[in-house]
Design a protein around this motif. Structure first.
Motif, mmCIF file in Angstrom:
data_model
loop_
_atom_site.group_PDB
_atom_site.id
_atom_site.type_symbol
_atom_site.label_atom_id
_atom_site.label_comp_id
_atom_site.label_asym_id
_atom_site.label_seq_id
_atom_site.Cartn_x
_atom_site.Cartn_y
_atom_site.Cartn_z
ATOM 1 N N HIS A 1 -1.533 7.756 -3.553
ATOM 2 C CA HIS A 1 -2.701 7.606 -3.074
ATOM 3 C C HIS A 1 -3.272 6.040 -3.319
ATOM 4 O O HIS A 1 -2.672 5.559 -4.253
ATOM 5 N N LEU B 1 2.947 6.067 1.502
ATOM 6 C CA LEU B 1 1.300 6.318 0.895
ATOM 7 C C LEU B 1 1.047 7.468 1.710
ATOM 8 O O LEU B 1 1.317 7.581 2.499
ATOM 9 N N GLN B 2 0.569 8.534 0.411
ATOM 10 C CA GLN B 2 -0.187 9.861 1.626
ATOM 11 C C GLN B 2 -1.330 10.083 1.163
ATOM 12 O O GLN B 2 -1.952 11.169 2.222
ATOM 13 N N SER B 3 -2.548 9.374 1.211
ATOM 14 C CA SER B 3 -3.474 9.815 1.479
ATOM 15 C C SER B 3 -4.469 8.054 0.808
ATOM 16 O O SER B 3 -3.752 7.530 -0.326
ATOM 17 N N VAL B 4 -5.974 8.084 1.424
ATOM 18 C CA VAL B 4 -6.814 7.189 1.214
ATOM 19 C C VAL B 4 -7.502 7.475 1.368
ATOM 20 O O VAL B 4 -8.280 8.448 2.487
ATOM 21 N N TRP B 5 -8.687 6.965 -0.066
ATOM 22 C CA TRP B 5 -10.134 7.066 -0.131
ATOM 23 C C TRP B 5 -10.464 5.297 0.548
ATOM 24 O O TRP B 5 -10.361 4.630 -0.073
#
Length: 92
Positions: free
Chosen positions: A10, A44-48
């Protein structure tokens, strides 16, 4: 994700604009989109992705730009900002 030593799937990105509208920010945003695509390929599974500008009038357009580019590059369907018609004003 193993990009530049990162081991966590993440990411939190804080983008601070240059305050010059899109003169250099779009190039920098394109670089982030490319980097996020590389990281996704590495797990990568998520990004903010948080952004702001020194002059916040430019933030909505920059947010729309990066959202459109992420959708194109990564095959996503992230919702894009909805803009208020300047002539109608906030309450139409």
């Amino acid at each position: 994700m193993r990009a530049h030593g990162a081991t966590y799937p993440h990411a939190f990105i804080r983008f601070v604009g240059n305050g010059d509208g899109d003169a250099t920010d779009n190039k920098r945003l394109d670089e982030w989109v490319d980097r996020i695509a590389q990281w996704r390929d590495q797990g990568l599974q998520s990004v903010w992705f948080f952004m702001h500008q020194h002059d916040e009038r430019h933030s909505p357009e920059a947010a729309d730009y990066v959202t459109r580019k992420l959708n194109e590059k990564l095959g996503l369907n992230l919702p894009r900002p909805q803009f208020v018609n300047k002539q109608d004003g906030l309450f139409g």
